[in-house]
Design an enzyme around this catalytic site. Structure first.
Site, PDB file in Angstrom:
ATOM      1  N   LYS A 277     -35.744   8.992 -30.043  1.00 40.64           N
ATOM      2  CA  LYS A 277     -36.888   9.778 -30.360  1.00 40.64           C
ATOM      3  C   LYS A 277     -36.299  10.620 -31.749  1.00 40.64           C
ATOM      4  O   LYS A 277     -35.314  10.904 -31.888  1.00 40.64           O
ATOM      5  CB  LYS A 277     -36.997  10.892 -29.116  1.00 40.64           C
ATOM      6  CG  LYS A 277     -38.308  11.599 -29.357  1.00 40.64           C
ATOM      7  CD  LYS A 277     -38.544  12.764 -28.093  1.00 40.64           C
ATOM      8  CE  LYS A 277     -39.959  13.122 -28.186  1.00 40.64           C
ATOM      9  NZ  LYS A 277     -40.191  13.978 -26.917  1.00 40.64           N
ATOM     10  N   GLU A 361     -47.394  19.185 -12.131  1.00 38.36           N
ATOM     11  CA  GLU A 361     -48.240  20.289 -11.695  1.00 38.36           C
ATOM     12  C   GLU A 361     -48.582  20.588 -10.332  1.00 38.36           C
ATOM     13  O   GLU A 361     -48.546  21.636  -9.920  1.00 38.36           O
ATOM     14  CB  GLU A 361     -49.310  20.283 -12.735  1.00 38.36           C
ATOM     15  CG  GLU A 361     -49.027  20.664 -14.069  1.00 38.36           C
ATOM     16  CD  GLU A 361     -48.885  19.207 -15.078  1.00 38.36           C
ATOM     17  OE1 GLU A 361     -48.315  19.412 -16.141  1.00 38.36           O
ATOM     18  OE2 GLU A 361     -49.045  18.125 -14.377  1.00 38.36           O
ATOM     19  N   ARG A 389     -54.636  20.018 -12.777  1.00 39.78           N
ATOM     20  CA  ARG A 389     -54.019  18.896 -11.897  1.00 39.78           C
ATOM     21  C   ARG A 389     -53.601  19.540 -10.665  1.00 39.78           C
ATOM     22  O   ARG A 389     -53.382  18.719  -9.538  1.00 39.78           O
ATOM     23  CB  ARG A 389     -52.770  18.218 -12.654  1.00 39.78           C
ATOM     24  CG  ARG A 389     -53.324  17.555 -13.640  1.00 39.78           C
ATOM     25  CD  ARG A 389     -51.912  16.751 -14.603  1.00 39.78           C
ATOM     26  NE  ARG A 389     -52.215  15.902 -15.223  1.00 39.78           N
ATOM     27  CZ  ARG A 389     -51.580  14.764 -15.474  1.00 39.78           C
ATOM     28  NH1 ARG A 389     -50.295  14.706 -15.115  1.00 39.78           N
ATOM     29  NH2 ARG A 389     -51.871  13.739 -16.294  1.00 39.78           N
TER      30      ARG A 389
END
Length: 615
Positions: A277, A361, A389
């Site tokens: 990354k 979540e 969610r």
């Protein structure tokens, strides 16, 4: 900036030319995002992978489904949008996420994690049923694999038998177990080009000679048994995938060859790619989390051009630390958003009471319910758009038992540059349907701290405190914790709002006063349950009502107010509900979006004049 005419024909370029293109793309990304802000580290990590995909597949017909979509910038450049990159995340410009309305090469609108495999399986099944011929790919990061939906999709995809490719971009979390030098050597050998060519040729030969398929099946079973002894299966193979990897995600030539091989496999394939990354830009490589989502920055140093001033998220974190110091039962939960929700200080001070559960979540809410059931006071800090969610868990696991779970609902209302998938404009509607829910709406830092204290110490049952991205504005006062308060008396029109929408309402009242209209401002501290008495008293005096809020129209607070007044026989003579309507809202600054949606001071003044018969 790389213009469309500067992109070579990817199907015909050599590996060295592809590597040179990757270097140009990486430099262009750093240059562009330094000016526009955006998601930098994730895009730097997938440059070679994206170029390899475009060398092998045609995203105009083949379907490339991104997960979350943070890493789609290179794809946008390669599909003719490079000349627009300076408009990234601006009003009328390029979206920061894949958007089919922007280009047919964007296969699916995304912005939330763990969805790509499920969408890809659906596309593959549609292709089969309709007798069409195109390839389907899902690009998912290892972080998204913390979400349960990803495993639901993988499980079904592996069992489906459908021809599709899942590309796992592994840039941090260890996915495969370390099984020693022998297995690493075998994994390397079975991905060599000469081995893949032999395997392809052998399968083709066995399919052409009499009895060949039987021979192939027998030898395949023998090979599989030997491999399982020396090279334990990955969980993906157990799910039904042909597993390829792990491989170097920055070798554009090797990735191209593997994708060509995967393209010819008749069934689900999982290609495990290891990337770095922030690859190629030292500040991003050293601090990938800081460069996940960034504002404008100096390329030479990586330092931000403007230091962000502490906002509601930081104020929440400070207040929660104080309350946790006073009460050892207070715990903090985040779904992979520790810094974004202002919980860095809490983690440093109370690590044993801090829980980062990943992109889960729904799990976070049910876990909070379990904590509350056994005597803790859990505070779940979550972006409003991600809280969607958790709706089932809020009702089934929290509300039906009346459990004291505190939701710190960050990024409520319009969030700006992240656009449709991130605006927090639905929570007001769905939280109101949760039995026993209390929803508090601070408009200042002082109110936020007071409401959080009330929510933790005095509330019973579920309670949500919703606050916006950014800082407090003109209003920095304290008008109570629950119910409603009159901020400014008036006789001609009642203006109602909550949260930081109080600021444009106050400015609109100033403009109306210049037109001879005295507007009374009623500020709602809580919107669920809704306290009507203050509003009713004001409307009975003024006879006119305007409610302004940054939410969708359906089940907005304004509708509830009008319904409640009508039931009590106190309906206003004239009224206007100013909200976001039934359509989605694009990206842009909050100020631009408010003006576009009729929620800035000037627009509210104009609507107020219409309600008063001055339009």
């Amino acid at each position: 900036m790389i213009l469309p005419e500067e992109i070579p024909e990817l199907k015909t370029i050599s590996d060295s030319e592809a590597a040179a293109l990757c270097a140009r793309l990486r430099a262009s990304l750093v240059e562009t995002v330094s000016r526009t802000g955006g998601h930098l580290a994730a895009n730097l990590g997938v440059v070679e992978l994206t170029v390899a995909i475009h060398r092998v597949f045609d995203t105009g017909s083949d379907r490339l489904v991104f997960d979350v979509g943070h890493q789609c910038y290179v794809h946008k450049i390669l599909t003719g949008r490079g000349g627009q990159m300076d408009t990234l995340r601006t009003l009328g410009g390029l979206a920061g996420f894949p958007k089919p309305a922007e280009s047919p090469t964007d296969a699916f609108m995304v912005g939330h994690a763990s969805t790509s495999v499920s969408a890809a399986v659906g596309m593959a099944r549609a292709r089969t049923i309709l007798g069409e011929h195109y390839h389907v790919l899902a690009l998912i990061g290892d972080g998204a694999l913390t979400g349960g939906l990803a495993y639901e999709g993988l499980s079904d995809a592996g069992n489906s038998g459908e021809k599709l490719i899942v590309i796992l971009n592994d840039n941090g979390m260890s996915i495969t177990k370390n099984v020693g030098g022998v297995s690493n050597h075998l994994a390397h050998q079975r991905l060599k080009p000469q081995y893949l060519r032999f395997k392809k040729g052998y399968r083709k030969l066995m399919g052409a000679i009499p009895g060949g398929k039987h021979i192939y099946n027998v030898t395949h079973k023998v090979k599989k048994a030997v491999k399982e002894v020396l090279l334990p299966c990955s969980m993906f193979e157990d799910m039904g995938f042909t597993y390829l990897g792990p491989v170097d995600g920055h070798d554009v030539g090797g990735l191209t060859r593997l994708l060509r091989y995967a393209k010819e496999i008749d069934g689900p394939v999982l290609l495990h790619v290891r990337t770095v990354k922030g690859k190629g830009y030292t500040p991003a490589e050293q601090n990938p989390d800081l460069f996940h989502g960034v504002g404008r920055f100096c390329i030479q140093t990586g330092e931000p051009v403007e230091r962000a001033k502490p906002g509601f998220s930081a104020a929440f974190g400070q207040a929660l630390c104080r309350l946790a110091q006073e009460d050892p039962r207070v715990c903090a939960i985040t779904a992979a958003m520790q810094s974004g929700t202002g919980l860095d200080q809490f983690f440093a001070r109370f690590p044993e009471r801090f829980f980062d559960v990943g992109i889960t979540e729904g799990h976070a809410v049910t876990m909070a319910a379990g904590m509350a059931k056994q005597g803790l006071i859990p505070v779940f800090a979550v972006y409003a758009s991600f809280l969607q969610r958790s709706y089932d868990m809020l009702i089934h696991d929290v509300a039906l038992q009346g459990l004291h779970v505190v939701l710190a609902v960050d990024r409520a209302g319009l969030v700006g540059e992240d656009g449709e998938t991130h605006h927090g404009i639905f929570d007001v509607a769905f939280l109101d349907t949760v039995p026993g829910m209390t929803v508090l709406c601070p408009a200042s830092f002082a109110e936020q701290e007071a409401m959080l204290t009330y929510a933790i110490r005095d509330c019973r049952g579920p309670v949500a405190i919703r606050y916006p991205r950014g800082r407090e504005g003109r209003y920095a006062g304290m008008a109570g914790v629950t119910g409603a308060a009159v901020l400014r008396p008036g006789r001609d029109l009642t203006l109602v709002g909550y949260g930081t929408m109080v600021d444009p309402i106050m400015a609109a009242a100033d403009l109306l006063a210049k037109q001879g209209i005295e507007a009374e401002i009623v500020k709602l501290n809580s919107i669920t349950p809704l306290e009507l008495e203050t509003i009713k008293a004001s409307v009975q005096k003024t006879g006119r009502l305007l409610v302004a809020e940054e939410v969708v129209a359906h089940n907005c607070v304004g509708q509830r107010i009008l319904a409640g007044l009508a039931l009590e026989g106190a309906a206003p003579r004239a009224a206007a509900l100013c909200n976001l309507g039934e359509t989605s809202v694009t990206q842009g600054t909050v100020e631009q979006l408010r003006a576009m949606c009729g929620l800035d001071a000037e627009s509210l003044c104009a609507r107020g004049m219409e309600v008063c018969g001055h339009g």
